[in-house]
Design a protein around this motif. Sequence first.
Motif, mmCIF file in Angstrom:
data_model
loop_
_atom_site.group_PDB
_atom_site.id
_atom_site.type_symbol
_atom_site.label_atom_id
_atom_site.label_comp_id
_atom_site.label_asym_id
_atom_site.label_seq_id
_atom_site.Cartn_x
_atom_site.Cartn_y
_atom_site.Cartn_z
ATOM 1 N N ASP A 20 14.908 -12.188 -10.282
ATOM 2 C CA ASP A 20 15.487 -13.485 -9.899
ATOM 3 C C ASP A 20 14.684 -14.181 -8.815
ATOM 4 N N GLU A 39 15.903 -25.366 -10.402
ATOM 5 C CA GLU A 39 17.336 -25.063 -10.509
ATOM 6 C C GLU A 39 17.853 -25.414 -11.903
ATOM 7 N N TRP A 44 20.880 -22.998 -12.672
ATOM 8 C CA TRP A 44 21.558 -22.720 -11.409
ATOM 9 C C TRP A 44 22.270 -23.967 -10.900
ATOM 10 N N PRO A 45 23.297 -23.793 -10.070
ATOM 11 C CA PRO A 45 23.963 -24.944 -9.456
ATOM 12 C C PRO A 45 23.005 -25.687 -8.516
ATOM 13 N N ARG A 47 21.384 -27.286 -5.366
ATOM 14 C CA ARG A 47 21.207 -26.836 -3.984
ATOM 15 C C ARG A 47 21.237 -25.324 -3.795
ATOM 16 N N SER A 48 21.325 -24.557 -4.866
ATOM 17 C CA SER A 48 21.276 -23.096 -4.726
ATOM 18 C C SER A 48 19.837 -22.592 -4.663
ATOM 19 N N GLY A 49 18.922 -23.320 -5.270
ATOM 20 C CA GLY A 49 17.531 -22.904 -5.319
ATOM 21 C C GLY A 49 16.879 -22.832 -3.952
ATOM 22 N N LYS A 50 17.260 -23.760 -3.069
ATOM 23 C CA LYS A 50 16.673 -23.769 -1.729
ATOM 24 C C LYS A 50 17.024 -22.487 -0.979
ATOM 25 N N LEU A 51 18.260 -22.047 -1.096
ATOM 26 C CA LEU A 51 18.693 -20.821 -0.430
ATOM 27 C C LEU A 51 17.986 -19.602 -1.019
ATOM 28 N N VAL A 52 17.923 -19.529 -2.335
ATOM 29 C CA VAL A 52 17.277 -18.389 -2.996
ATOM 30 C C VAL A 52 15.781 -18.381 -2.701
ATOM 31 N N ARG A 54 14.369 -19.504 -0.009
ATOM 32 C CA ARG A 54 14.229 -19.048 1.381
ATOM 33 C C ARG A 54 14.277 -17.520 1.448
#
Length: 68
Positions: A20, A39, A44-45, A47-52, A54
Amino acid sequence: EAQLAARLRFEKAMNDLGSDLSDIAWRIICGGEGVPVAEKRLGWPARSGKLVLRIALDRLAGYYRLPG
């Protein structure tokens, strides 16, 4: 010989990330996709890609023993 060694280092780093994290990292860092595009393509939802990403970058920094 240097290219092969670089390729092996890259593959080890991607393997260290897991499927992932390596997928999002490759798409954005190597593939040049933007976070929203990655994303969407990964399903993916928003704004989830930025967290993942990081998390993936933090893990890569640890893998390469970068300071900070």
